[in-house]
Design a protein around this motif. Structure first.
Motif, mmCIF file in Angstrom:
data_model
loop_
_atom_site.group_PDB
_atom_site.id
_atom_site.type_symbol
_atom_site.label_atom_id
_atom_site.label_comp_id
_atom_site.label_asym_id
_atom_site.label_seq_id
_atom_site.Cartn_x
_atom_site.Cartn_y
_atom_site.Cartn_z
ATOM 1 N N UNK A 362 0.807 -1.220 0.000
ATOM 2 C CA UNK A 362 0.000 0.000 0.000
ATOM 3 C C UNK A 362 0.839 1.269 0.000
ATOM 4 N N UNK A 363 2.146 1.121 0.192
ATOM 5 C CA UNK A 363 2.978 2.319 0.360
ATOM 6 C C UNK A 363 3.480 2.845 -0.993
ATOM 7 N N UNK A 364 3.247 4.119 -1.290
ATOM 8 C CA UNK A 364 3.620 4.653 -2.606
ATOM 9 C C UNK A 364 5.123 4.744 -2.844
ATOM 10 N N UNK A 365 5.929 4.715 -1.793
ATOM 11 C CA UNK A 365 7.376 4.851 -1.970
ATOM 12 C C UNK A 365 8.160 3.566 -1.707
ATOM 13 N N UNK A 366 7.458 2.483 -1.450
ATOM 14 C CA UNK A 366 8.141 1.195 -1.323
ATOM 15 C C UNK A 366 7.962 0.438 -2.628
ATOM 16 N N UNK A 367 9.025 0.380 -3.406
ATOM 17 C CA UNK A 367 8.937 -0.260 -4.709
ATOM 18 C C UNK A 367 8.829 -1.768 -4.611
ATOM 19 N N UNK A 368 9.587 -2.325 -3.696
ATOM 20 C CA UNK A 368 9.573 -3.785 -3.549
ATOM 21 C C UNK A 368 9.969 -4.168 -2.130
ATOM 22 N N UNK A 369 9.299 -5.195 -1.614
ATOM 23 C CA UNK A 369 9.811 -5.893 -0.444
ATOM 24 C C UNK A 369 10.292 -7.241 -0.932
ATOM 25 N N UNK A 370 11.555 -7.546 -0.701
ATOM 26 C CA UNK A 370 12.118 -8.830 -1.106
ATOM 27 C C UNK A 370 12.685 -9.525 0.129
ATOM 28 N N UNK A 371 12.640 -10.843 0.105
ATOM 29 C CA UNK A 371 13.025 -11.588 1.299
ATOM 30 C C UNK A 371 13.559 -12.960 0.935
ATOM 31 N N UNK A 372 14.546 -13.387 1.688
ATOM 32 C CA UNK A 372 15.023 -14.759 1.640
ATOM 33 C C UNK A 372 15.427 -15.128 3.064
ATOM 34 N N UNK A 373 14.680 -16.033 3.669
ATOM 35 C CA UNK A 373 14.966 -16.431 5.036
ATOM 36 C C UNK A 373 14.839 -15.269 6.002
ATOM 37 N N UNK A 374 15.877 -15.097 6.812
ATOM 38 C CA UNK A 374 15.859 -14.043 7.829
ATOM 39 C C UNK A 374 16.468 -12.737 7.321
ATOM 40 N N UNK A 375 16.402 -12.529 6.013
ATOM 41 C CA UNK A 375 16.832 -11.274 5.403
ATOM 42 C C UNK A 375 15.661 -10.703 4.617
#
Length: 448
Positions: A362-375
């Motif tokens: 929903x955030x206009x300035x967050x292009x992507x949230x990416x994740x692998x495990x605890x990162x």
């Protein structure tokens, strides 16, 4: 500014810092740590959401590790590691060989990540010189790589922030355009692509393999580049090509090893065994400097000869194989085994992801949230549709970091990327606090 901050600024030059910033934002003086939290001299708590530069695995002042330190100190603090050895180093080497990918049977000790990289580069070069491939004198890496800040490590890196000024005295290395999954030029996504971007490395190796000693890569996550995550198929293709052309595959697992990606080592996702693997950071759970460079028997045998042949690897550090550091690493591995850490981390990483995605979408300035495990990483962009990056000179991530510190969370950014890499002992309430404060701080900065 208190007297300790004044003394600090009078005498200390901090790493990766523009010291002039400290005039208005002086260093926070930490008095103690407990679990996932740090406490300053005024008693204020800070959730260590970046594991104190990615090293802390099981929390600050971990009682089990504290006992291991005390026990070792009472017996042996250090001994020369040439022609001498000790049980903690022997035990650690055996256990590391047993849990890393097959074929990595020899362990060389050093005392930090950059040193492990230097060892890997020198070993690869010397191996080829001693096995008749004297034309192999160069190394290859991918764009946006980071492997440390000594001259050899900088030479195989590709981040101007760290290396540009030193280029006249760095090694001449080859760079191939690497994966850029968020802004994929092939229109693919990392979940189901065939690593079409590997064509750049494929071309480089096919054309220059006679000159290349080794290709070095951060498996699956390019950390300092902004936690850029790419798929395992890239590693599979790289390993196959390195084997085909007798080029060493160096896996820099310094940041991603010891469970950070969800598996003990990131190479496991691709089912590959590198020729050389570098380990540090989480190796000692954030307690002491230590690093390991693992190699195959084939590489080791090229150095095994009579003294008069002068083929020995003449590389050493005063604190090589420090017994206290090795004892800590052994206890850390005990915790992994006895506390079912990787399985427990699955639940925690899911909670981080579920919360972060909910906010990010929903955030206009967050292009992507990416994740692998605890990162996990939030990339902030000026335009979500075009993925246009913010001007880095605006220091948006740095300003959000300062806001978050006031709210009690340590979120040191990577440019315009805010990331989560907490100690494995974080609880559900800590995760909720960490993610919510991150977005509160982002919103506060943007006036939302």
């Amino acid at each position: 500014m208190n007297h300790l901050q004044k003394k600090d600024l009078q005498y200390i030059w901090h790493p990766c810092s523009q010291m002039k910033d400290y005039e208005d934002f002086p260093p926070i003086i930490i008095e103690r740590g407990e679990g996932a939290y740090l406490y300053d001299i005024n008693g204020k708590a800070y959730l260590d959401a970046v594991s104190s530069w990615w090293v802390n695995l099981f929390g600050h002042s971990n009682k089990r590790i504290n006992k291991a330190v005390q026990k070792q100190v009472e017996n042996l603090e250090h001994v020369i590691f040439a022609n001498f050895s000790h049980q903690p180093a022997i035990g650690l080497a055996e256990r590391i060989v047993n849990i890393t990918p097959a074929g990595l049977n020899k362990v060389f000790f050093a005392d930090n990540g950059s040193s492990a990289i230097e060892v890997a580069l020198k070993l690869s070069f010397q191996y080829h010189q001693q096995t008749g491939k004297t034309q192999k004198t160069k190394f290859a890496a991918i764009s946006d790589a980071y492997h440390g800040e000594t001259l050899g490590a900088l030479s195989v890196g590709d981040l101007d922030l760290y290396s540009k000024i030193f280029k006249p005295i760095m090694l001449n290395t080859y760079k191939a355009a690497g994966p850029d999954c968020y802004r994929c030029p092939y229109g693919k996504c990392r979940q189901d692509c065939n690593a079409e971007c590997f064509e750049h490395m494929e071309k480089l190796i096919s054309q220059k393999h006679k000159e290349i000693c080794a290709v070095i890569i951060e498996p699956l996550i390019q950390g300092a580049a902004g936690m850029k995550i790419y798929p395992p198929i890239y590693l599979k293709k790289l390993k196959e090509m390195c084997s085909q052309y007798h080029v060493h595959f160096i896996a820099d697992e310094i940041a991603v090893g010891f469970g950070r990606t969800g598996k003990m080592f990131a190479c496991e996702y691709a089912g590959i065994s590198p020729d050389i693997m570098c380990l540090s950071k989480g190796l000692t759970a954030g307690y002491m400097p230590l690093s390991l460079t693992l190699v195959t028997d084939e590489i080791y045998k090229a150095f095994y000869c009579e003294y008069t042949e002068l083929k020995a690897f003449m590389h050493s550090h005063s604190y090589t194989g420090n017994p206290i550091a090795c004892a800590i690493a052994c206890e850390s591995l005990n915790i992994f085994e006895e506390d079912n850490v990787l399985e427990k981390n699955k639940q925690k990483s899911k909670l981080i992801g579920d919360m972060a995605v909910k906010f990010a979408e929903k955030h206009p300035y967050v292009g992507e949230f990416r994740q692998l495990g605890m990162v996990g990483a939030l990339e902030l962009v000026e335009d979500k549709k075009t993925k246009k990056a913010f001007d880095w000179t605006k220091r948006i991530g740095y300003n959000i970091y300062k806001i978050a510190l006031e709210k009690g969370v340590l979120l040191r950014p990577l440019g315009n990327v805010i990331y989560f890499m907490p100690p494995y002992i974080v609880e559900e309430k800590d995760i909720e606090f960490m993610v919510s404060i991150a977005f509160e701080s982002i919103n506060q900065y943007f006036g939302r």
